[in-house]
Design a protein around this motif. Structure first.
Motif, mmCIF file in Angstrom:
data_model
loop_
_atom_site.group_PDB
_atom_site.id
_atom_site.type_symbol
_atom_site.label_atom_id
_atom_site.label_comp_id
_atom_site.label_asym_id
_atom_site.label_seq_id
_atom_site.Cartn_x
_atom_site.Cartn_y
_atom_site.Cartn_z
ATOM 1 N N UNK A 192 -81.798 -28.079 38.735
ATOM 2 C CA UNK A 192 -82.402 -29.258 38.118
ATOM 3 C C UNK A 192 -83.287 -29.992 39.106
ATOM 4 N N UNK A 193 -82.820 -30.131 40.360
ATOM 5 C CA UNK A 193 -83.664 -30.768 41.376
ATOM 6 C C UNK A 193 -84.940 -29.978 41.601
ATOM 7 N N UNK A 194 -84.795 -28.654 41.618
ATOM 8 C CA UNK A 194 -85.976 -27.810 41.819
ATOM 9 C C UNK A 194 -86.960 -27.960 40.659
ATOM 10 N N UNK A 195 -86.419 -28.025 39.443
ATOM 11 C CA UNK A 195 -87.286 -28.175 38.269
ATOM 12 C C UNK A 195 -88.047 -29.503 38.309
ATOM 13 N N UNK A 196 -87.312 -30.582 38.639
ATOM 14 C CA UNK A 196 -87.956 -31.896 38.695
ATOM 15 C C UNK A 196 -89.011 -31.924 39.795
ATOM 16 N N UNK A 197 -88.666 -31.367 40.956
ATOM 17 C CA UNK A 197 -89.640 -31.330 42.055
ATOM 18 C C UNK A 197 -90.886 -30.550 41.657
ATOM 19 N N UNK A 198 -90.663 -29.423 40.939
ATOM 20 C CA UNK A 198 -91.812 -28.603 40.508
ATOM 21 C C UNK A 198 -92.681 -29.379 39.529
ATOM 22 N N UNK A 199 -92.036 -30.048 38.589
ATOM 23 C CA UNK A 199 -92.812 -30.824 37.612
ATOM 24 C C UNK A 199 -93.605 -31.929 38.298
ATOM 25 N N UNK A 200 -92.950 -32.655 39.211
ATOM 26 C CA UNK A 200 -93.632 -33.753 39.897
ATOM 27 C C UNK A 200 -94.792 -33.235 40.746
ATOM 28 N N UNK A 201 -94.583 -32.088 41.390
ATOM 29 C CA UNK A 201 -95.626 -31.551 42.265
ATOM 30 C C UNK A 201 -96.782 -30.955 41.460
#
Length: 360
Positions: A145-154
């Motif tokens: 989930x952290x990776x997904x959020x980071x990917x979306x934000x980036x």
């Protein structure tokens, strides 16, 4: 009490402890022949006493491990020392039907009148193994989930904000008419970015829970999750927020999400019923479908059963109870019972409602 009476009392105490022990107890000869087995071991391994006593300990060992186990037993007989549980060994035991379960086993040497024996205390650690698997799955899910959020934000939010920044640098180079048009474009872009950030945040903590309550939050989520291609949804619910604090509302919301997601993914159901009601400080929630069903005992031991464990683990966090009833071909029923917690600071009769049920 004379010596004979003391011996008799000690023997009775030993027999009672042997019968009542919550772990399995096996007593074996040095050659691996089982001489005694307590009731818990018979239950654990699924053997009647007549079949187990007198058999080789090999019947309780998975076939692939038997040769190695015989070597371990021979070595233990040559050097008989107590070996406690949790000695760094991952062990598997075999039931009478051929199924296996994870076990912790302690060994101790003992001396009977007719010679030495090995006493094995066996503990079925299936539930502990499930919890370890659930813990590992939870950690991995959090990382994903952290990776997904980071990917979306980036990939999206950061790139769009960078474009806004570059556009702002052009302001000093434009005439008034062009600035007006650029500002309109920037307002729209910033609004879109704000919506995206709100969408990401909503996935972490739905703001609807505080604003409109758990029932309406569930209703909104059902509309978005099930859709026209899923089962027909029958929601009957009363406002239960007066009974629950925010943490309880969030846990209830997540359990309903998991239960409904399981129906959509696995059940092949035509109808999904969701019931939420509160009476006397107790909130009862039922998620029920008419789908293919499953065997809860075997499912919770597998990776695809972590969702079922997740519901139970979430419930434990707020002192709630989750029961799951299902049979192959007969659908599934998930029931959650959650009591109002005293620290809410409200009387149990607050919020008792006469409003009719709402239906989707």
């Amino acid at each position: 009490m004379n010596h004979d009476e003391e011996e008799e009392a000690s023997q009775k105490l030993f027999e009672e402890v042997f019968r009542a022990a919550s772990d399995g107890i096996l007593v074996a000869s040095p050659d691996g022949t089982i001489r005694f087995a307590n009731p818990r071991s018979l239950e654990m391994f699924g053997f009647p006493n007549a079949d187990l006593v007198g058999s080789s300990i090999d019947v309780l060992i998975p076939a692939r491990h038997r040769a190695r186990h015989r070597g371990h037993l021979s070595e233990y007989v040559r050097n008989p020392v107590a070996r406690p549980m949790n000695a760094g060994l991952a062990l598997s035991a075999r039931r009478s039907d051929g199924s296996e379960f994870p076990a912790e086993i302690s060994l101790s040497p003992a001396q009977l009148d007719d010679g030495p024996v090995v006493v094995a205390i066996v503990r079925d650690v299936t539930e502990a193994a499930k919890l370890r698997a659930f813990g590992a799955g939870t950690v991995q899910a959090a990382e994903n989930e952290r990776r997904r959020i980071a990917q979306e934000l980036h990939d999206d939010t950061a790139q769009r904000l960078a474009a806004v920044k570059l556009a702002l640098k052009r302001v000093t180079q434009l005439d008034p008419a062009e600035i007006t048009g650029l500002c309109d474009d920037l307002r729209q872009e910033i609004g879109a970015v704000a919506q995206d950030v709100s969408r990401i945040a909503r996935g972490l903590m739905p703001p609807e829970l505080e604003r409109i309550g758990v029932v309406e939050s569930v209703r909104i989520w059902l509309n978005s999750r099930v859709g026209s291609e899923g089962p027909a949804v029958d929601l009957m619910a009363e406002p239960v927020d007066p009974f629950l604090d925010l943490e309880q509302r969030l846990i209830l919301y997540r359990i309903v999400q998991e239960a409904v997601s399981n129906v959509v993914r696995h059940a092949s159901a035509s109808t999904l019923k969701v019931r939420i009601r509160g009476v006397g400080g107790v909130v009862e929630t039922i998620v029920e479908d008419d789908g293919v069903g499953f065997d809860p005992v075997t499912r919770t031991g597998r990776i695809d059963g972590l969702g079922l464990m997740g519901m139970r683990e979430r419930a434990v966090m707020v002192g709630a109870l989750v029961s799951i009833g299902s049979r192959p071909g007969e659908g599934t029923r998930v029931r959650v019972v959650m009591e109002k917690r005293p620290e809410n600071g409200k009387d149990e009769n607050d919020g008792v409602h006469s409003e009719g049920s709402t239906r989707r």
